[in-house]
Design a protein around this motif. Structure first.
Motif, PDB file in Angstrom:
ATOM      1  N   LYS A  23     -17.822  94.371 -29.018  1.00 13.45           N
ATOM      2  CA  LYS A  23     -19.166  94.337 -29.599  1.00 13.45           C
ATOM      3  C   LYS A  23     -19.115  94.759 -31.067  1.00 13.45           C
ATOM      4  O   LYS A  23     -19.754  94.160 -31.913  1.00 13.45           O
ATOM      5  CB  LYS A  23     -20.094  95.261 -28.815  1.00 13.45           C
ATOM      6  CG  LYS A  23     -21.514  95.296 -29.307  1.00 13.45           C
ATOM      7  CD  LYS A  23     -22.355  96.194 -28.424  1.00 13.45           C
ATOM      8  CE  LYS A  23     -23.774  96.278 -28.954  1.00 13.45           C
ATOM      9  NZ  LYS A  23     -24.579  97.177 -28.112  1.00 13.45           N
ATOM     10  N   ASN A  24     -18.362  95.817 -31.341  1.00  9.81           N
ATOM     11  CA  ASN A  24     -18.129  96.242 -32.715  1.00  9.81           C
ATOM     12  C   ASN A  24     -16.882  97.106 -32.737  1.00  9.81           C
ATOM     13  O   ASN A  24     -16.477  97.661 -31.731  1.00  9.81           O
ATOM     14  CB  ASN A  24     -19.342  96.957 -33.320  1.00  9.81           C
ATOM     15  CG  ASN A  24     -19.755  98.179 -32.537  1.00  9.81           C
ATOM     16  OD1 ASN A  24     -18.952  99.054 -32.265  1.00  9.81           O
ATOM     17  ND2 ASN A  24     -21.028  98.255 -32.186  1.00  9.81           N
ATOM     18  N   SER A  25     -16.274  97.185 -33.919  1.00  8.40           N
ATOM     19  CA  SER A  25     -15.073  97.998 -34.053  1.00  8.40           C
ATOM     20  C   SER A  25     -14.958  98.523 -35.474  1.00  8.40           C
ATOM     21  O   SER A  25     -15.471  97.935 -36.420  1.00  8.40           O
ATOM     22  CB  SER A  25     -13.823  97.195 -33.678  1.00  8.40           C
ATOM     23  OG  SER A  25     -13.625  96.111 -34.532  1.00  8.40           O
ATOM     24  N   ILE A  30     -13.968 101.624 -30.976  1.00 11.36           N
ATOM     25  CA  ILE A  30     -14.286 100.257 -30.552  1.00 11.36           C
ATOM     26  C   ILE A  30     -15.351 100.340 -29.468  1.00 11.36           C
ATOM     27  O   ILE A  30     -15.340 101.263 -28.654  1.00 11.36           O
ATOM     28  CB  ILE A  30     -13.027  99.568 -29.972  1.00 11.36           C
ATOM     29  CG1 ILE A  30     -11.926  99.483 -31.024  1.00 11.36           C
ATOM     30  CG2 ILE A  30     -13.343  98.188 -29.426  1.00 11.36           C
ATOM     31  CD1 ILE A  30     -10.590  99.046 -30.452  1.00 11.36           C
ATOM     32  N   ALA A  31     -16.243  99.358 -29.418  1.00  8.53           N
ATOM     33  CA  ALA A  31     -17.206  99.227 -28.326  1.00  8.53           C
ATOM     34  C   ALA A  31     -16.954  97.881 -27.657  1.00  8.53           C
ATOM     35  O   ALA A  31     -16.840  96.859 -28.324  1.00  8.53           O
ATOM     36  CB  ALA A  31     -18.638  99.308 -28.836  1.00  8.53           C
ATOM     37  N   GLU A  37     -21.239  98.758 -20.829  1.00  3.07           N
ATOM     38  CA  GLU A  37     -20.793  98.945 -22.211  1.00  3.07           C
ATOM     39  C   GLU A  37     -19.872 100.156 -22.283  1.00  3.07           C
ATOM     40  O   GLU A  37     -20.177 101.210 -21.745  1.00  3.07           O
ATOM     41  CB  GLU A  37     -21.975  99.132 -23.152  1.00  3.07           C
ATOM     42  CG  GLU A  37     -21.550  99.140 -24.606  1.00  3.07           C
ATOM     43  CD  GLU A  37     -22.717  99.091 -25.576  1.00  3.07           C
ATOM     44  OE1 GLU A  37     -22.473  99.230 -26.785  1.00  3.07           O
ATOM     45  OE2 GLU A  37     -23.867  98.916 -25.133  1.00  3.07           O
ATOM     46  N   HIS A  38     -18.733  99.985 -22.923  1.00  4.56           N
ATOM     47  CA  HIS A  38     -17.741 101.036 -23.095  1.00  4.56           C
ATOM     48  C   HIS A  38     -17.735 101.389 -24.577  1.00  4.56           C
ATOM     49  O   HIS A  38     -17.322 100.583 -25.408  1.00  4.56           O
ATOM     50  CB  HIS A  38     -16.357 100.555 -22.638  1.00  4.56           C
ATOM     51  CG  HIS A  38     -16.379  99.986 -21.247  1.00  4.56           C
ATOM     52  ND1 HIS A  38     -16.188 100.754 -20.136  1.00  4.56           N
ATOM     53  CD2 HIS A  38     -16.613  98.727 -20.803  1.00  4.56           C
ATOM     54  CE1 HIS A  38     -16.282 100.001 -19.060  1.00  4.56           C
ATOM     55  NE2 HIS A  38     -16.540  98.756 -19.437  1.00  4.56           N
ATOM     56  N   LYS A  39     -18.223 102.601 -24.907  1.00  8.41           N
ATOM     57  CA  LYS A  39     -18.419 102.988 -26.298  1.00  8.41           C
ATOM     58  C   LYS A  39     -17.398 104.014 -26.754  1.00  8.41           C
ATOM     59  O   LYS A  39     -16.814 104.722 -25.942  1.00  8.41           O
ATOM     60  CB  LYS A  39     -19.814 103.592 -26.480  1.00  8.41           C
ATOM     61  CG  LYS A  39     -20.955 102.656 -26.180  1.00  8.41           C
ATOM     62  CD  LYS A  39     -22.279 103.373 -26.357  1.00  8.41           C
ATOM     63  CE  LYS A  39     -23.446 102.469 -26.016  1.00  8.41           C
ATOM     64  NZ  LYS A  39     -24.718 103.165 -26.179  1.00  8.41           N
ATOM     65  N   GLY A  67     -11.554 110.000 -20.078  1.00 10.06           N
ATOM     66  CA  GLY A  67     -12.382 108.961 -20.689  1.00 10.06           C
ATOM     67  C   GLY A  67     -11.783 107.588 -20.506  1.00 10.06           C
ATOM     68  O   GLY A  67     -11.206 107.289 -19.468  1.00 10.06           O
ATOM     69  N   GLU A  68     -11.902 106.754 -21.510  1.00 12.11           N
ATOM     70  CA  GLU A  68     -11.378 105.395 -21.473  1.00 12.11           C
ATOM     71  C   GLU A  68     -10.664 105.095 -22.778  1.00 12.11           C
ATOM     72  O   GLU A  68     -10.902 105.744 -23.787  1.00 12.11           O
ATOM     73  CB  GLU A  68     -12.512 104.378 -21.282  1.00 12.11           C
ATOM     74  CG  GLU A  68     -13.246 104.495 -19.975  1.00 12.11           C
ATOM     75  CD  GLU A  68     -14.392 103.514 -19.885  1.00 12.11           C
ATOM     76  OE1 GLU A  68     -14.473 102.804 -18.877  1.00 12.11           O
ATOM     77  OE2 GLU A  68     -15.205 103.456 -20.830  1.00 12.11           O
ATOM     78  N   ILE A  69      -9.815 104.069 -22.744  1.00 14.48           N
ATOM     79  CA  ILE A  69      -9.075 103.659 -23.942  1.00 14.48           C
ATOM     80  C   ILE A  69      -8.951 102.140 -23.942  1.00 14.48           C
ATOM     81  O   ILE A  69      -8.864 101.512 -22.888  1.00 14.48           O
ATOM     82  CB  ILE A  69      -7.688 104.334 -23.985  1.00 14.48           C
ATOM     83  CG1 ILE A  69      -7.056 104.161 -25.360  1.00 14.48           C
ATOM     84  CG2 ILE A  69      -6.784 103.819 -22.892  1.00 14.48           C
ATOM     85  CD1 ILE A  69      -5.921 105.115 -25.618  1.00 14.48           C
TER      86      ILE A  69
END
Length: 110
Positions: A23-25, A30-31, A37-39, A67-69
């Motif tokens: 979505k954006n970086s 990064i999203a 949605e992973h923000k 979290g996430e990566i």
């Protein structure tokens, strides 16, 4: 022995990676949009390589214990032979390391 294998196999849940569009970086996060949605994701890249993936590319997100990566984007098809490497930018610049030892920079062979 079988009991230990059973316990190990059935007590560890495999992480669920997801893919989705960027979505954006930026250079800091990064999203990615998939089923959710992973923000504020950090990127996981080999040491010495930095990249800001373009909006719209398909990224892979992996959960971590804290979290996430983002582990990267799904590779585009390039005309490379097995063992060759290409670095390229959104603007069209490229470096190709060929199996024969040659290096091609923006189409020019060295």
């Amino acid at each position: 022995m079988w009991l230990m294998n059973y316990i190990t196999k059935n007590s560890i849940t495999a992480p669920n990676a997801v893919k989705g569009g960027i979505k954006n970086s930026s250079s800091s996060s990064i999203a990615v949009v998939s089923s959710g949605e992973h923000k504020s994701l950090k990127s996981c890249l080999p040491y010495g390589i930095a990249s800001v993936p373009p909006t719209g590319e398909c990224a892979v997100v992996l959960p971590l214990d804290d979290g996430e990566i983002s582990v990267g984007v799904i590779a585009q098809s390039k005309s490379l032979e097995e063992g060759e490497l290409m670095l390229f930018s959104k603007g069209g610049a490229s470096i190709v390391l060929k199996n024969n030892g040659k290096v091609i920079i923006n189409g020019r062979e060295f």
